[in-house]
Design an enzyme around this catalytic site. Structure first.
Site, short mmCIF file in Angstrom:
data_model
loop_
_atom_site.label_atom_id
_atom_site.label_comp_id
_atom_site.label_asym_id
_atom_site.label_seq_id
_atom_site.Cartn_x
_atom_site.Cartn_y
_atom_site.Cartn_z
N GLU A 164 50.34 -25.18 49.51
CA GLU A 164 49.19 -24.50 49.70
C GLU A 164 49.55 -23.09 50.52
O GLU A 164 50.37 -23.23 51.65
CB GLU A 164 48.01 -25.11 50.36
CG GLU A 164 46.83 -24.24 50.70
CD GLU A 164 45.78 -24.82 51.32
OE1 GLU A 164 45.49 -26.34 50.71
OE2 GLU A 164 45.23 -24.71 52.22
N TYR A 217 41.11 -19.19 49.19
CA TYR A 217 39.95 -18.29 48.92
C TYR A 217 39.03 -18.20 50.20
O TYR A 217 38.47 -19.30 50.73
CB TYR A 217 39.17 -18.52 47.90
CG TYR A 217 38.59 -17.38 47.11
CD1 TYR A 217 38.88 -16.67 46.17
CD2 TYR A 217 37.00 -17.38 47.65
CE1 TYR A 217 38.04 -15.65 45.69
CE2 TYR A 217 36.18 -16.61 47.20
CZ TYR A 217 36.73 -15.58 46.33
OH TYR A 217 35.73 -14.61 45.63
N ARG A 254 32.98 -25.79 48.12
CA ARG A 254 31.78 -25.18 48.70
C ARG A 254 32.15 -24.25 49.66
O ARG A 254 31.79 -22.71 49.59
CB ARG A 254 30.81 -26.16 49.31
CG ARG A 254 29.51 -25.58 49.73
CD ARG A 254 28.86 -26.44 50.71
NE ARG A 254 29.54 -26.48 51.84
CZ ARG A 254 29.29 -27.08 53.30
NH1 ARG A 254 28.22 -27.61 53.12
NH2 ARG A 254 30.07 -27.07 54.15
N GLY A 255 33.05 -24.42 50.54
CA GLY A 255 33.28 -23.42 51.76
C GLY A 255 32.36 -23.48 52.89
O GLY A 255 31.40 -24.14 52.70
N LYS A 274 32.07 -36.21 42.18
CA LYS A 274 32.85 -35.20 41.81
C LYS A 274 33.81 -35.78 40.61
O LYS A 274 34.08 -35.09 39.85
CB LYS A 274 33.88 -34.60 42.84
CG LYS A 274 33.18 -33.80 43.98
CD LYS A 274 34.03 -33.35 45.14
CE LYS A 274 33.44 -32.65 46.01
NZ LYS A 274 34.20 -32.42 47.44
N GLN A 285 41.92 -33.26 53.26
CA GLN A 285 41.99 -32.55 54.58
C GLN A 285 43.34 -32.82 55.48
O GLN A 285 43.77 -34.17 55.03
CB GLN A 285 40.93 -32.83 55.50
CG GLN A 285 40.70 -31.83 56.68
CD GLN A 285 41.00 -30.28 56.29
OE1 GLN A 285 41.86 -29.68 56.24
NE2 GLN A 285 39.68 -29.56 56.26
N GLN A 305 49.17 -24.17 68.11
CA GLN A 305 48.34 -24.37 66.85
C GLN A 305 48.06 -25.77 66.74
O GLN A 305 46.84 -25.84 66.51
CB GLN A 305 49.38 -24.08 65.85
CG GLN A 305 48.99 -24.34 64.35
CD GLN A 305 50.26 -24.62 63.53
OE1 GLN A 305 50.77 -25.46 63.78
NE2 GLN A 305 50.32 -23.60 62.58
N LYS A 346 54.99 -20.52 55.41
CA LYS A 346 56.36 -20.67 55.84
C LYS A 346 56.96 -21.77 54.84
O LYS A 346 56.60 -22.66 54.72
CB LYS A 346 56.48 -21.04 57.28
CG LYS A 346 56.02 -19.82 58.22
CD LYS A 346 56.96 -18.83 58.12
CE LYS A 346 56.36 -17.93 59.25
NZ LYS A 346 56.62 -16.25 58.87
P1 FAD Z 1 31.27 -30.46 49.44
O1 FAD Z 1 32.14 -31.32 48.40
O2 FAD Z 1 29.92 -29.72 49.08
O3 FAD Z 1 31.09 -31.14 50.83
C1 FAD Z 1 31.87 -31.83 51.40
C2 FAD Z 1 31.57 -33.14 52.30
O4 FAD Z 1 31.07 -32.80 53.37
C3 FAD Z 1 30.57 -33.83 51.29
O5 FAD Z 1 31.29 -34.96 51.02
C4 FAD Z 1 29.28 -33.99 52.09
O6 FAD Z 1 29.36 -35.41 52.42
C5 FAD Z 1 29.58 -33.23 53.32
N1 FAD Z 1 28.93 -32.19 53.78
C6 FAD Z 1 29.22 -30.82 53.49
N2 FAD Z 1 28.22 -30.10 54.17
C7 FAD Z 1 27.37 -30.97 54.68
C8 FAD Z 1 26.18 -30.75 55.35
N3 FAD Z 1 25.65 -29.42 56.06
N4 FAD Z 1 25.46 -31.84 56.00
C9 FAD Z 1 25.75 -32.96 55.71
N5 FAD Z 1 27.09 -33.39 55.04
C10 FAD Z 1 27.69 -32.29 54.60
N6 FAD Z 1 37.72 -23.58 52.75
C11 FAD Z 1 37.90 -21.93 52.36
O7 FAD Z 1 37.09 -21.33 53.00
N7 FAD Z 1 38.77 -21.80 51.63
C12 FAD Z 1 39.54 -22.49 50.98
O8 FAD Z 1 40.55 -21.94 50.26
C13 FAD Z 1 39.46 -23.79 51.48
N8 FAD Z 1 40.61 -24.80 50.82
C14 FAD Z 1 40.37 -26.01 51.24
C15 FAD Z 1 41.32 -27.04 50.53
C16 FAD Z 1 41.23 -28.49 50.81
C17 FAD Z 1 42.43 -29.38 50.11
C18 FAD Z 1 40.32 -29.08 51.62
C19 FAD Z 1 40.34 -30.26 52.07
C20 FAD Z 1 39.39 -27.82 52.36
C21 FAD Z 1 39.41 -26.76 51.98
N9 FAD Z 1 38.54 -25.59 52.41
C22 FAD Z 1 38.47 -24.39 52.26
C23 FAD Z 1 37.41 -26.15 53.57
C24 FAD Z 1 36.16 -26.33 52.86
O9 FAD Z 1 35.67 -25.24 52.14
C25 FAD Z 1 35.27 -26.94 54.07
O10 FAD Z 1 35.62 -28.28 54.32
C26 FAD Z 1 33.81 -27.17 53.50
O11 FAD Z 1 32.82 -27.53 54.57
C27 FAD Z 1 33.31 -28.20 52.26
O12 FAD Z 1 33.79 -27.63 51.11
P2 FAD Z 1 33.72 -29.08 50.05
O13 FAD Z 1 33.93 -28.25 48.75
O14 FAD Z 1 34.42 -30.30 50.27
O15 FAD Z 1 32.11 -29.15 49.82
#
Ligand code: FAD
Length: 287
Positions: free
Chosen positions: A18, A53, A111-112, A168, A179, A215, A275
């Site tokens: 990544e 992104y 979602r982000g 999903k 994560q 970090q 890196k």
């Molecule tokens: P979702 O699947 O919609 O939610 C994730 C989980 O969190 C769900 O299982 C739910 O239980 C819980 N949850 C989320 N929000 C809430 C809430 N408000 N209340 C209660 N429960 C909640 N972020 C970026 O901006 N750009 C990236 O490129 C990026 N890449 C990533 C790559 C990986 C492999 C991972 C693990 C994370 C990445 N993220 C990135 C971070 C990610 O966008 C955040 O963790 C975000 O908060 C959740 O995204 P998701 O797609 O998992 O959301």
């Protein structure tokens, strides 16, 4: 190659990297440096290189520039990440069209987190589930998703997170990337709980090769990632030497990856932090 084909192969561990779009001053120089690191990463013949992104579309152009460089010049299998938070349906439609037009086959659908510095935050898509439902019905892309072995910070319980991951999968996700984490036991428990819930899609552990003690401390403090005191002490010993910290990071992650693969993980997703050295040396150590 599509995700379903990549992760069908059981013959050897499947490695992915990544990277993220640089930002700030001297962007041209930073992009050149990144392309240099990418040239070193591709030597390891990764199954995929993913490009992050910025939520809200903050770095769309640089993200796409890297995706195009990987695809067109370096001829690499590339998977853009995409976050739907705060974006309008129209924006999302156009973006998906744009990446399909350049021949992208896979996407990491997220979602982000809502950006703080955005003027207008649309609520068209509120979760990754809504985004993947859209992708399923309106695109040919295969999609990967995120998973959280130590629970998403906002989720009430780990079980809630696992229920979301199951949804999903049911909507067609082909693979989940986790994560980052430092305690393998948390991944093992998560994996077993997922299996009990009927989750069969490959869950690929996300591994960060530590390269700086400050970090590492920041990650632990801000994200709540769990870490054994002895692991923290191990890295603290080298905190005054960048070179020694990088070597310690390679040593720690090599053992971590070896154990994850022994446990049955189909591959490793490396958080390279742009890196090449650490991820490449880890792969050399474990293959
Ligand atoms: P979702 O699947 O919609 O939610 C994730 C989980 O969190 C769900 O299982 C739910 O239980 C819980 N949850 C989320 N929000 C809430 C809430 N408000 N209340 C209660 N429960 C909640 N972020 C970026 O901006 N750009 C990236 O490129 C990026 N890449 C990533 C790559 C990986 C492999 C991972 C693990 C994370 C990445 N993220 C990135 C971070 C990610 O966008 C955040 O963790 C975000 O908060 C959740 O995204 P998701 O797609 O998992 O959301």
């Amino acid at each position: 190659m599509r995700l379903s084909e990549i992760y069908k192969d059981n013959s050897s561990p499947i490695f992915s990297f990544e990277v993220f779009p640089p930002k700030g001053e001297n962007l041209d120089k930073k992009m050149k440096n990144l392309f240099c690191e990418l040239s070193a990463l591709v030597e390891k013949k990764p199954a995929l290189i993913s490009v992050t992104y910025g939520a809200g579309g903050s770095n769309k152009d640089t993200s796409l520039e890297i995706v195009k460089e990987l695809k067109t010049h370096l001829k690499q299998p590339v998977m853009p990440h995409f976050t739907c938070v705060c974006l309008s349906k129209n924006y999302i439609e156009n973006y998906i069209q744009e990446i399909e037009d350049i021949g992208i086959l896979n996407i990491l659908a997220l979602r982000g987190d809502e950006p703080q510095d955005i003027d207008v935050c649309y609520r068209d898509f509120k979760s990754a589930l809504e985004l993947i439902e859209y992708l399923k019905n309106h695109s040919e892309l295969e999609f990967a998703v995120a998973a959280y072995p130590e629970k998403h910070p906002k989720a009430k319980t780990l079980e809630d997170d696992i229920d979301v991951l199951k949804k999903k999968q049911d909507l067609g996700a082909k693979v989940a990337y986790t994560q980052l984490f430092f305690k393998n036991e948390n991944f093992y428990k998560f994996f077993d709980l997922c299996s009990k819930k009927g989750i069969k899609l490959p869950i690929i552990p996300g591994v960060l090769p530590v390269a700086s003690f400050s970090q590492l401390s920041r990650i632990v403090e801000l994200s709540g990632t769990q870490i054994e005191p002895k692991t923290l002490e191990f890295f603290e010993k080298y905190k005054d030497s960048k070179e020694d910290t990088i070597k310690a990071g390679i040593e720690f992650a090599s053992i971590q990856c070896e154990k994850l693969l022994d446990f049955g993980a189909k591959g490793i997703h490396f958080y390279t932090l742009n890196k090449a050295r650490s991820s490449c040396e880890i792969i050399d150590n474990i293959t």
